[in-house]
Design an enzyme around this catalytic site. Structure first.
Site, mmCIF file in Angstrom:
data_model
loop_
_atom_site.group_PDB
_atom_site.id
_atom_site.type_symbol
_atom_site.label_atom_id
_atom_site.label_comp_id
_atom_site.label_asym_id
_atom_site.label_seq_id
_atom_site.Cartn_x
_atom_site.Cartn_y
_atom_site.Cartn_z
ATOM 1 C CB SER A 191 -0.973 0.002 1.178
ATOM 2 O OG SER A 191 -0.289 -0.151 2.392
ATOM 3 C CG HIS A 219 -4.115 -0.594 -2.247
ATOM 4 N ND1 HIS A 219 -4.631 0.673 -2.106
ATOM 5 C CD2 HIS A 219 -3.649 -0.951 -1.030
ATOM 6 C CE1 HIS A 219 -4.452 1.076 -0.867
ATOM 7 N NE2 HIS A 219 -3.861 0.109 -0.186
ATOM 8 C CE LYS A 250 -7.811 1.310 0.966
ATOM 9 N NZ LYS A 250 -7.064 0.378 1.784
HETATM 10 C C1 LIG Z 1 -7.131 0.287 3.311
HETATM 11 C C2 LIG Z 1 -6.490 -1.017 3.613
HETATM 12 C C3 LIG Z 1 -7.051 -1.902 4.528
HETATM 13 C C4 LIG Z 1 -8.216 -1.515 5.392
HETATM 14 O O1 LIG Z 1 -9.396 -1.569 4.691
HETATM 15 P P1 LIG Z 1 -10.615 -0.644 5.227
HETATM 16 O O2 LIG Z 1 -11.781 -1.185 4.507
HETATM 17 O O3 LIG Z 1 -10.243 0.730 4.846
HETATM 18 O O4 LIG Z 1 -10.676 -0.856 6.704
HETATM 19 C C5 LIG Z 1 -6.490 -3.143 4.669
HETATM 20 N N1 LIG Z 1 -5.396 -3.498 3.979
HETATM 21 C C6 LIG Z 1 -4.791 -2.657 3.113
HETATM 22 C C7 LIG Z 1 -3.590 -3.098 2.378
HETATM 23 C C8 LIG Z 1 -5.317 -1.386 2.914
HETATM 24 O O5 LIG Z 1 -4.712 -0.540 2.096
#
Ligand SMILES: *Cc1c(COP(=O)(O)O)cnc(C)c1O
Length: 404
Positions: A191, A219, A250
């Site tokens: 990320s 992602h 996302k």
């Molecule tokens: C954003 C993210 C999460 C968390 O997901 P949410 O739905 O925002 O709680 C978990 N793992 C990664 C790699 C992320 O980028």
């Protein structure tokens, strides 16, 4: 004054001094590339809304239609009375996205990715009488790390951290590990760096040393693969050893998350995943809107948006070269520019802000010390002009910003 309040002052002052204090900025406008903060217009290169769906008319309509048909609140946790028929439909749809990648797949829907990750890791580590050996990629997301911390708190884990660039070292430890239950845990797309996990190699190791492989594709889901089904579709991987986590806040433009795995693993989670059991099910209206989002993602619109995003990534990569800063090699929407010190990163973010660009500085502990960076995220919604403008502004700033 209570001791705690006094102490907080002291510790916040230290964060200020080290330029590590985080702050909240409230956005006036819906998520998009052109936003406003406190009345000031900014071009945003920082959201994870990779396809530009977070304010899409069809999803706005679906969320309100979902509320009309199914109500706003679920009323309870999934195992009490909060699991509605629309949650079943959503889970069936989510499972279908990974049916080519995981045999006998079933999906379980969560309200956030954070909860999905801590649920999956704590529940998986309870399998078997012996301790579970967890192999965790060094740059994994905080929610995976927290899941492992909780699992260690249960006393059920031996932890090994590995560098995803050096899998020979991982194999050395796996070879000597006699634990019957092993779990390899990795981000799908890292990320903060934007590179992909070496999933083919990790799966080979999982097969050879009888481990499960958990992939957090926050992602990748929506973005990778012909239909946007994520990393497993993109890499044409198939195995019943895989536990796949996708998030829906996302690229999918709403919020929520899911785990896809062999149906037996999901059956286990329903018994053992405490954040699933003891947390209120998210709104059935949301589940309805998510079904619409996944239809958009897998259909023609999704394919067009993914092509558009890919073009934008190429435009950015060809549009700028740095001499002092380091653009990390990435083919995904996450395009980091490592500048080094916290001070430089903050100064750069603030200069960009003055020029009308919103790109936050990412500092430790989110990234390693001395690796502070701009984390630029691209979206299908960015125009050519917006990306070219960013390239120009960053080239100029690299030449003119005082270095520290
Ligand atoms: C954003 C993210 C999460 C968390 O997901 P949410 O739905 O925002 O709680 C978990 N793992 C990664 C790699 C992320 O980028």
């Amino acid at each position: 004054m209570p001791f705690a309040l006094d102490q907080i002052d002291t510790e916040l002052a230290i964060l200020d001094r080290e330029q590590l204090r985080r702050s909240i900025r409230s956005v006036d406008t819906p998520c998009g590339t052109e936003i406003q903060i406190g009345g000031k217009a900014l071009l945003a290169f920082c959201s994870n809304d990779y396809l530009g769906l977070a304010n899409h008319p069809e999803l706005i309509a679906a969320l309100s239609e979902g509320a009309t048909r199914f109500g706003t609140g679920s009323g309870a946790s999934h195992l009490i009375s909060g699991h509605h028929i629309i949650h079943d439909e959503l889970e069936a749809k989510l499972a279908s996205t990974q049916s080519g990648a995981i045999p006998n797949v079933r999906a379980l829907f969560f309200s956030t990715g954070y909860l999905a990750n801590i649920s999956a890791i704590t529940a998986l580590s309870l399998i078997g009488k012996d301790k579970t050996s967890i192999y965790s990629a060094a740059l994994n997301h905080a929610s995976l790390i927290d899941g492992i911390r909780l699992a260690r708190g249960q006393g059920s884990v031996n932890l090994h951290v590995f560098d995803h660039h050096h899998l020979a070292a991982l194999e050395d430890i796996l070879r000597d590990d006699s634990a019957p239950h092993k779990l390899i845990v990795t981000d799908g797309v890292f990320s903060m760096d934007g590179d992909l996990a070496p999933v083919q190699e990790l799966l080979r190791l999982a097969n050879q040393y009888d481990a499960l492989l958990m992939i957090d594709d926050a992602h990748g889901f929506g973005v990778l693969g012909k239909h946007g089904y994520g990393l497993l579709e993109d890499q044409t991987i198939c195995s019943d050893r895989i536990i796949y986590i996708g998030t829906l806040g996302k690229a999918a433009g709403l919020n929520g998350a899911f785990v896809c795995a062999h149906e037996k693993i999901i059956a286990w989670f329903i018994q053992k995943a405490r954040p699933y059991i003891y947390s209120t099910a998210s709104s059935p209206a949301l589940a309805f809107a998510l079904l619409r989002s996944i239809s958009l993602i897998e259909g023609n619109l999704g394919q067009e948006l993914r092509a558009r995003l890919q073009r934008n990534i190429t435009l950015w990569k060809n549009g700028v070269t740095f001499t002092h800063w380091n653009r990390l090699e990435s083919n995904t929407a996450i395009q980091p520019v490592v500048v080094g010190s916290n001070e430089t990163a903050l100064r750069l973010a603030s200069a960009l802000d003055q020029l009308g660009y919103w790109i936050p500085a990412i500092r430790p502990p989110t990234v390693p010390k001395g690796m502070a960076r701009l984390r630029i995220t691209l979206s299908a919604a960015h125009s050519d002009e917006q990306i070219q403008g960013l390239c120009k502004v960053l080239s100029d700033l690299e030449q003119n910003l005082p270095r520290s």
